[in-house]
Design a protein around this motif. Structure first.
Motif, PDB file in Angstrom:
ATOM      1  N   ASP A  93       0.813  -1.208   0.000  1.00  0.00           N
ATOM      2  CA  ASP A  93       0.000   0.000   0.000  1.00  0.00           C
ATOM      3  C   ASP A  93       0.854   1.269   0.000  1.00  0.00           C
ATOM      4  O   ASP A  93       0.934   1.963  -0.997  1.00  0.00           O
ATOM      5  N   ASP A  94       1.514   1.562   1.119  1.00  0.00           N
ATOM      6  CA  ASP A  94       2.213   2.843   1.197  1.00  0.00           C
ATOM      7  C   ASP A  94       3.482   2.824   2.043  1.00  0.00           C
ATOM      8  O   ASP A  94       4.010   3.881   2.373  1.00  0.00           O
ATOM      9  N   HIS A  95       4.002   1.659   2.402  1.00  0.00           N
ATOM     10  CA  HIS A  95       5.221   1.578   3.195  1.00  0.00           C
ATOM     11  C   HIS A  95       6.300   0.795   2.443  1.00  0.00           C
ATOM     12  O   HIS A  95       6.007   0.046   1.524  1.00  0.00           O
ATOM     13  N   PHE A  96       7.526   0.970   2.883  1.00  0.00           N
ATOM     14  CA  PHE A  96       8.685   0.323   2.278  1.00  0.00           C
ATOM     15  C   PHE A  96       9.413  -0.438   3.371  1.00  0.00           C
ATOM     16  O   PHE A  96       9.584   0.072   4.472  1.00  0.00           O
ATOM     17  N   LEU A  97       9.855  -1.654   3.064  1.00  0.00           N
ATOM     18  CA  LEU A  97      10.495  -2.484   4.075  1.00  0.00           C
ATOM     19  C   LEU A  97      11.869  -2.937   3.582  1.00  0.00           C
ATOM     20  O   LEU A  97      12.006  -3.381   2.446  1.00  0.00           O
ATOM     21  N   MET A  98      12.860  -2.806   4.452  1.00  0.00           N
ATOM     22  CA  MET A  98      14.212  -3.257   4.139  1.00  0.00           C
ATOM     23  C   MET A  98      14.605  -4.317   5.160  1.00  0.00           C
ATOM     24  O   MET A  98      14.493  -4.099   6.366  1.00  0.00           O
ATOM     25  N   GLU A  99      15.019  -5.478   4.658  1.00  0.00           N
ATOM     26  CA  GLU A  99      15.495  -6.556   5.528  1.00  0.00           C
ATOM     27  C   GLU A  99      17.015  -6.552   5.530  1.00  0.00           C
ATOM     28  O   GLU A  99      17.645  -6.629   4.472  1.00  0.00           O
ATOM     29  N   VAL A 100      17.589  -6.488   6.732  1.00  0.00           N
ATOM     30  CA  VAL A 100      19.038  -6.453   6.881  1.00  0.00           C
ATOM     31  C   VAL A 100      19.450  -7.643   7.733  1.00  0.00           C
ATOM     32  O   VAL A 100      18.850  -7.913   8.778  1.00  0.00           O
ATOM     33  N   ALA A 101      20.476  -8.368   7.288  1.00  0.00           N
ATOM     34  CA  ALA A 101      20.960  -9.545   8.007  1.00  0.00           C
ATOM     35  C   ALA A 101      21.593  -9.138   9.329  1.00  0.00           C
ATOM     36  O   ALA A 101      22.300  -8.140   9.424  1.00  0.00           O
ATOM     37  N   VAL A 102      21.337  -9.953  10.371  1.00  0.00           N
ATOM     38  CA  VAL A 102      21.896  -9.719  11.706  1.00  0.00           C
ATOM     39  C   VAL A 102      23.024 -10.718  11.933  1.00  0.00           C
ATOM     40  O   VAL A 102      22.847 -11.917  11.744  1.00  0.00           O
ATOM     41  N   HIS A 103      24.189 -10.197  12.329  1.00  0.00           N
ATOM     42  CA  HIS A 103      25.335 -11.052  12.640  1.00  0.00           C
ATOM     43  C   HIS A 103      25.860 -10.679  14.030  1.00  0.00           C
ATOM     44  O   HIS A 103      26.886 -10.011  14.164  1.00  0.00           O
ATOM     45  N   ASN A 104      25.131 -11.055  15.064  1.00  0.00           N
ATOM     46  CA  ASN A 104      25.501 -10.759  16.458  1.00  0.00           C
ATOM     47  C   ASN A 104      25.659  -9.260  16.712  1.00  0.00           C
ATOM     48  O   ASN A 104      26.471  -8.849  17.542  1.00  0.00           O
ATOM     49  N   ASN A 105      24.907  -8.439  16.013  1.00  0.00           N
ATOM     50  CA  ASN A 105      24.972  -6.985  16.195  1.00  0.00           C
ATOM     51  C   ASN A 105      23.570  -6.381  16.185  1.00  0.00           C
ATOM     52  O   ASN A 105      23.342  -5.330  15.620  1.00  0.00           O
ATOM     53  N   GLU A 106      22.646  -7.061  16.856  1.00  0.00           N
ATOM     54  CA  GLU A 106      21.238  -6.687  16.798  1.00  0.00           C
ATOM     55  C   GLU A 106      20.974  -5.284  17.347  1.00  0.00           C
ATOM     56  O   GLU A 106      20.290  -4.482  16.719  1.00  0.00           O
ATOM     57  N   GLU A 107      21.526  -4.973  18.536  1.00  0.00           N
ATOM     58  CA  GLU A 107      21.301  -3.659  19.146  1.00  0.00           C
ATOM     59  C   GLU A 107      21.899  -2.535  18.303  1.00  0.00           C
ATOM     60  O   GLU A 107      21.250  -1.526  18.031  1.00  0.00           O
ATOM     61  N   GLU A 108      23.138  -2.729  17.906  1.00  0.00           N
ATOM     62  CA  GLU A 108      23.831  -1.715  17.098  1.00  0.00           C
ATOM     63  C   GLU A 108      23.107  -1.468  15.784  1.00  0.00           C
ATOM     64  O   GLU A 108      22.919  -0.332  15.356  1.00  0.00           O
ATOM     65  N   LEU A 109      22.658  -2.549  15.142  1.00  0.00           N
ATOM     66  CA  LEU A 109      21.960  -2.441  13.862  1.00  0.00           C
ATOM     67  C   LEU A 109      20.598  -1.768  14.022  1.00  0.00           C
ATOM     68  O   LEU A 109      20.203  -0.951  13.185  1.00  0.00           O
ATOM     69  N   SER A 110      19.894  -2.090  15.098  1.00  0.00           N
ATOM     70  CA  SER A 110      18.600  -1.450  15.352  1.00  0.00           C
ATOM     71  C   SER A 110      18.759   0.050  15.533  1.00  0.00           C
ATOM     72  O   SER A 110      17.991   0.844  14.975  1.00  0.00           O
ATOM     73  N   ASP A 111      19.750   0.452  16.309  1.00  0.00           N
ATOM     74  CA  ASP A 111      19.998   1.885  16.512  1.00  0.00           C
ATOM     75  C   ASP A 111      20.381   2.566  15.202  1.00  0.00           C
ATOM     76  O   ASP A 111      19.919   3.667  14.899  1.00  0.00           O
ATOM     77  N   PHE A 112      21.212   1.893  14.426  1.00  0.00           N
ATOM     78  CA  PHE A 112      21.635   2.447  13.130  1.00  0.00           C
ATOM     79  C   PHE A 112      20.434   2.658  12.216  1.00  0.00           C
ATOM     80  O   PHE A 112      20.303   3.706  11.573  1.00  0.00           O
ATOM     81  N   LEU A 113      19.550   1.663  12.132  1.00  0.00           N
ATOM     82  CA  LEU A 113      18.392   1.763  11.233  1.00  0.00           C
ATOM     83  C   LEU A 113      17.396   2.821  11.708  1.00  0.00           C
ATOM     84  O   LEU A 113      16.743   3.468  10.894  1.00  0.00           O
ATOM     85  N   LYS A 114      17.278   3.010  13.023  1.00  0.00           N
ATOM     86  CA  LYS A 114      16.403   4.083  13.527  1.00  0.00           C
ATOM     87  C   LYS A 114      16.938   5.448  13.103  1.00  0.00           C
ATOM     88  O   LYS A 114      16.177   6.343  12.762  1.00  0.00           O
ATOM     89  N   LYS A 115      18.261   5.575  13.094  1.00  0.00           N
ATOM     90  CA  LYS A 115      18.873   6.846  12.682  1.00  0.00           C
ATOM     91  C   LYS A 115      18.675   7.111  11.189  1.00  0.00           C
ATOM     92  O   LYS A 115      18.719   8.258  10.750  1.00  0.00           O
ATOM     93  N   THR A 116      18.476   6.048  10.399  1.00  0.00           N
ATOM     94  CA  THR A 116      18.270   6.239   8.957  1.00  0.00           C
ATOM     95  C   THR A 116      16.842   6.660   8.616  1.00  0.00           C
ATOM     96  O   THR A 116      16.552   6.934   7.462  1.00  0.00           O
ATOM     97  N   GLY A 117      15.956   6.685   9.614  1.00  0.00           N
ATOM     98  CA  GLY A 117      14.593   7.158   9.371  1.00  0.00           C
ATOM     99  C   GLY A 117      13.532   6.081   9.415  1.00  0.00           C
ATOM    100  O   GLY A 117      12.403   6.320   8.986  1.00  0.00           O
ATOM    101  N   ALA A 118      13.850   4.904   9.926  1.00  0.00           N
ATOM    102  CA  ALA A 118      12.851   3.828  10.009  1.00  0.00           C
ATOM    103  C   ALA A 118      11.772   4.196  11.022  1.00  0.00           C
ATOM    104  O   ALA A 118      12.073   4.676  12.109  1.00  0.00           O
TER     105      ALA A 118
END
Length: 174
Positions: free
Chosen positions: A140-165
């Motif tokens: 409908d109106d959203h975009f989803l990006m799947e990023v692989a996690v390699h023992n860096n879940e917290e760091e990756l979540s914070d990074f993706l929030k900063k990108t505008g998720a």
């Protein structure tokens, strides 16, 4: 084998493009991007290889042209030669101008139909296949990006929030 991915949901295609570029620059592996419409330049931003479908289409057209040439030569010259409008069928070359429309049509027919089959096989879109769409909002109106996690879940979540998720989920994929 199951793997963990983070699904980052975006509500604008420009924000998604910037996020994809930042994610690639940070050397994170993008598994897949789901969009409700084609986003121009997304394939380059993701670093996908150029498609070879044009080469396949050309080859299918050559197969169609060859089949048309063989078929008309066999039917109209060898098997059942006819004198149509005072034009005797002594050779294929003499009658080729009359065969050009058929050659064109079969070239297009083979290229189009075999490309559809190739697209479905390459995309693994078999009959009765279940949809792989992880979130219904991406139709409908959203975009989803799947990023692989390699023992860096917290760091990756914070990074993706900063990108505008606008929303982030951690999911096990099978």
């Amino acid at each position: 084998m199951s793997t963990k991915v983070i699904q980052a949901l975006y509500n604008d295609d420009d924000i998604l493009m910037d996020a994809v570029k930042e994610t690639r620059k940070a050397h994170h592996h993008i598994e897949e991007v789901y969009t409700p419409f084609p986003v121009h330049g997304l394939d380059k931003a993701m670093g996908l290889a150029p498609t070879r479908l044009a080469i396949a289409s050309f080859m299918y057209g050559v197969v169609g042209l060859s089949f048309a040439t063989w078929m008309m030569n066999y039917i109209m010259i060898q098997d059942w030669p006819q004198d149509i409008g005072g034009k005797p069928s002594f050779s294929y070359i003499e009658n080729m101008p009359a065969f050009v429309p058929i050659m064109f049509e079969l070239t297009v027919f083979f290229a189009a139909h075999l490309m559809v089959i190739t697209f479905y096989m390459r995309s693994k879109l078999w009959p009765f296949k279940e949809a792989e769409n992880p979130d219904v909002r991406t139709t409908d109106d959203h975009f989803l990006m799947e990023v692989a996690v390699h023992n860096n879940e917290e760091e990756l979540s914070d990074f993706l929030k900063k990108t505008g998720a606008v929303e982030i989920k951690v999911v096990e994929k099978h």
